[in-house]
Write a protein that holds these residues in place. Structure first.
Motif, mmCIF file in Angstrom:
data_model
loop_
_atom_site.group_PDB
_atom_site.id
_atom_site.type_symbol
_atom_site.label_atom_id
_atom_site.label_comp_id
_atom_site.label_asym_id
_atom_site.label_seq_id
_atom_site.Cartn_x
_atom_site.Cartn_y
_atom_site.Cartn_z
ATOM 1 N N ALA A 162 0.826 -1.207 0.000
ATOM 2 C CA ALA A 162 0.000 0.000 0.000
ATOM 3 C C ALA A 162 0.865 1.264 0.000
ATOM 4 C CB ALA A 162 -0.930 -0.006 1.199
ATOM 5 N N GLU A 163 2.030 1.178 0.620
ATOM 6 C CA GLU A 163 2.907 2.359 0.683
ATOM 7 C C GLU A 163 3.272 2.857 -0.715
ATOM 8 O OE1 GLU A 163 3.748 4.203 3.125
ATOM 9 O OE2 GLU A 163 4.078 3.061 4.958
ATOM 10 N N GLU A 164 3.491 1.899 -1.634
ATOM 11 C CA GLU A 164 3.957 2.288 -2.969
ATOM 12 C C GLU A 164 2.832 2.640 -3.920
ATOM 13 O OE1 GLU A 164 4.836 -0.563 -1.450
ATOM 14 O OE2 GLU A 164 6.991 -0.434 -1.072
ATOM 15 N N GLN A 165 1.565 2.444 -3.508
ATOM 16 C CA GLN A 165 0.462 2.682 -4.452
ATOM 17 C C GLN A 165 0.323 4.162 -4.801
ATOM 18 O OE1 GLN A 165 -3.086 1.283 -2.505
ATOM 19 N NE2 GLN A 165 -3.500 3.247 -1.545
ATOM 20 N N ALA A 166 0.707 5.033 -3.861
ATOM 21 C CA ALA A 166 0.607 6.465 -4.122
ATOM 22 C C ALA A 166 1.657 7.183 -3.289
ATOM 23 C CB ALA A 166 -0.793 6.972 -3.784
ATOM 24 N N PRO A 167 2.928 7.128 -3.726
ATOM 25 C CA PRO A 167 3.970 7.766 -2.916
ATOM 26 C C PRO A 167 3.725 9.274 -2.824
ATOM 27 C CG PRO A 167 4.889 6.521 -4.770
ATOM 28 C CD PRO A 167 3.438 6.611 -4.997
ATOM 29 N N SER A 168 3.695 9.766 -1.604
ATOM 30 C CA SER A 168 3.434 11.190 -1.424
ATOM 31 C C SER A 168 4.751 11.938 -1.237
ATOM 32 C CB SER A 168 2.540 11.390 -0.202
ATOM 33 O OG SER A 168 2.425 12.752 0.072
ATOM 34 N N MET A 169 5.000 12.921 -2.109
ATOM 35 C CA MET A 169 6.228 13.700 -2.048
ATOM 36 C C MET A 169 6.103 14.823 -1.034
ATOM 37 S SD MET A 169 7.909 12.043 -3.999
ATOM 38 C CE MET A 169 7.576 10.769 -5.165
ATOM 39 N N MET A 170 4.948 15.427 -1.034
ATOM 40 C CA MET A 170 4.729 16.494 -0.054
ATOM 41 C C MET A 170 3.245 16.589 0.266
ATOM 42 S SD MET A 170 5.137 19.911 -2.394
ATOM 43 C CE MET A 170 4.646 20.995 -1.097
#
Lengths: 281, 312
Positions: free
Chosen positions: A196-204
């Motif tokens: 799940a962590e990699e499904q939508a990596p948040s940059m900011m």
């Protein structure tokens, strides 16, 4: 009517994807419903059978979820305690789908959702009809006493909305779930979700925007929106943990017990990441 | 002077209302009833004594001075958003204070106060089922209902200060009935009611006659305490519309409040905008305590209760 056709279509999609023991799975979903087709909490089987179709599709064909150790989940009341990640709470839906599709006998589960949820149009109705409820201690206590399986994310939005560099690092845990477990004498099953962590990596996190819209966060991801990528999910269920002690003990005492749960989840996360070969396969 | 030949009486305040008349019907064959209300009692049974007057007036004490009163059921509580807040507050709080004062001074054995589950208030933070211990938060989002909370608290305080009096505070869910003119019944009588787009909260209703039965039950000797009273269960708001054949108008919630606010101000709507919380968020109660202790079963089914607003 268009909506009825859509509902019927979704429903037959659900049953076709459920595989063997369809009737048993449907029976697991059903709760005590009144003449208007809802249980006292607002769950509707008819609505759910249509609504879970996209979730089962995501489970089988998009995230291609693998589950490990689901047989360790005891019957009767149980608290599933999981890490929380991925910007959108897909992890909750996937744990729910695994309990329905992979547990033997199949089981329906309720997640304790954020208090923000009832303020959202459509989302609030959807969540209530599929049996998800606001995570107040009173709600949780009532359901555990009814021998239900409850999913909690003690990290809350701290875990869901954390940024990419902090992936798979458990954030601070709330203590509420431990008080409830002690009070209602409920076993805790630690759950680790990988993928799940990699499904939508948040940059900011665009905080002013979040504040403006009343969202818990406003993540900026490589795709722009927190749309989930087709990462492969791996869900690990740990051995049930039994705790004893006073539910109204000092925070410091409860923290010790919570640390045990947190460590169990973190070690399953670490082992799971070592074992996987690829994020997408 | 107390008339020694008379039987001890049960005093019903607000007797001329729907609920008062309904309760009278249940009780007057067995009990000596004295009614107090500002309004006349249309169709009053012959054996019911009636005192027409304002609860706030000192004169009301005469009812207690001249008769031996064994029990009081206090239903004389206003729920009219159109009245000035000052009048509303004054009538409810001062009226209740007078009733409680009389009950304490004239040796009344039993006091039943009709409060409402609305005192908890709808909110997105609410648990699905609020118990009697939940804080009374209604005024935090809807300040003009604070008099109803105060009435509940006054009764609650009385319960502790006068242990010799058996005090029962009932908090029923939304009361509906053929002739009832309260906010939920009026709302459900609308052919094109507003709903908030995307919101469909669970709601609990109770039939007026079931509330009257609960009030009569509360008069049973030995019963005291604070109780939520629920009817035949909970349904989504949309199920009510379906049952009543109403075609709701979906309004986006950010627009609904300002629009309804303006309409209410110019008297084009009968609901203040704060009432929208009831069709957006949960305000459901747990009626287990009352159900267990009194073996409570509502006489009207969910369908009958919903359809009662149509006069069926």
């Amino acid at each position: 009517m268009l909506i009825d056709t859509l509902k019927k279509g979704l429903r037959s999609w659900t049953t076709s994807m459920m595989g063997e023991q369809v009737d048993e799975k449907i029976a697991a979903l059903s709760r005590s419903e009144n003449e208007y087709g809802v249980d006292p909490f607002g769950f509707s089987l008819d609505y759910s059978l249509s609504a879970v179709a996209p979730i089962i599709w995501l489970y089988k064909h998009y995230h291609r979820v693998e589950t490990f150790g689901i047989e360790k989940v005891p019957r009767g009341r149980v608290l599933l305690v999981s890490n929380h990640s991925g910007q959108l709470p897909m992890d909750g839906a996937m744990i729910g789908a695994s309990m329905l599709l992979k547990a033997d006998p199949p089981r329906s589960m309720r997640a304790m959702v954020e208090k923000w949820m009832p303020t959202l149009p459509w989302v609030s109705t959807f969540m209530a009809r599929v049996g998800q409820i606001v995570g107040t201690p009173e709600n949780c206590r009532r359901l555990l006493e009814n021998e239900e399986a409850i999913l909690v994310f003690p990290e809350g939005t701290r875990g869901l909305n954390k940024l990419w560099p902090k992936r798979y690092q458990l954030q601070e845990f709330g203590l509420g779930f431990m008080r409830l477990a002690l009070e209602t004498n409920t076993p805790i099953v630690p759950v680790a979700v990988i993928g799940a962590e990699e499904q939508a990596p948040s940059m900011m996190n665009l905080k002013p925007m979040a504040k403006l819209l009343g969202f818990p966060s406003f993540p900026i991801t490589p795709t722009g929106l927190p749309f989930p990528l087709p990462t492969r999910y791996r869900i690990y269920f740990g051995d049930p943990l039994f705790f004893t002690g006073r539910a109204d003990d000092e925070d410091a005492e409860l923290e010790k017990k919570v640390k045990v749960v947190r460590a169990a989840i973190q070690s399953m996360l670490d082992a799971g990441i070592r074992a996987r070969k690829h994020v997408f396969w | 002077m107390t008339d020694k030949n008379q039987r001890p009486a049960v005093v019903l305040t607000g007797i001329s209302g729907n609920l008062g008349r309904c309760l009278t019907k249940l009780l007057h064959k067995e009990e000596r009833i004295i009614g107090i209300d500002r309004r006349p009692f249309v169709g009053k049974p012959k054996d019911v004594e009636m005192v027409q007057g304002d609860l706030r007036k000192k004169k009301i004490e005469d009812v207690f001075r001249r008769n031996q009163v064994k029990a009081v059921v206090h239903m004389g509580i206003l729920h009219d958003p159109r009245m000035s807040a000052e009048d509303h507050h004054s009538f409810n709080v001062l009226g209740t204070t007078r009733v409680l004062d009389c009950a304490a001074r004239f040796g009344v054995k039993k006091l039943v106060v009709l409060s409402s589950a609305d005192v908890y208030g709808p909110s997105p933070d609410n648990s699905n089922f609020l118990t009697e211990e939940a804080p009374l938060m209604a005024a935090s989002r809807f300040p003009s209902v604070r008099d109803l909370i105060e009435v509940d608290m006054l009764a609650h305080g009385f319960f502790w200060r006068h242990p010799a009096v058996e005090t029962v505070v009932l908090r029923p869910v939304h009361i509906v009935g053929p002739t009832i003119k309260n906010a939920p019944s009026n709302y459900l009588r609308n052919r094109r009611p507003w709903k908030l787009a995307g919101f469909d909260p669970m709601v609990q209703l109770i039939h007026m006659e079931d509330v009257a039965r609960a009030l009569a039950e509360a008069l049973t000797e030995g019963r005291k305490g604070v109780y939520n009273v629920v009817g035949p269960g909970a349904v989504p708001l949309s199920a009510l519309f379906k049952e009543l054949g109403a075609r709701p108008l979906a309004i986006p919630h950010p627009l609904a409040r300002p629009i309804l606010g303006a309409l209410f101000k110019y008297r084009l709507a009968s609901f203040p905008p704060e009432e929208l919380d009831h069709i957006q968020f949960l305000c459901m109660v747990d009626g287990e305590r009352w159900a267990k202790e009194t073996h409570w079963q509502p006489a009207h089914s969910m369908r009958e209760t919903i359809r009662s607003v149509l006069g069926e």
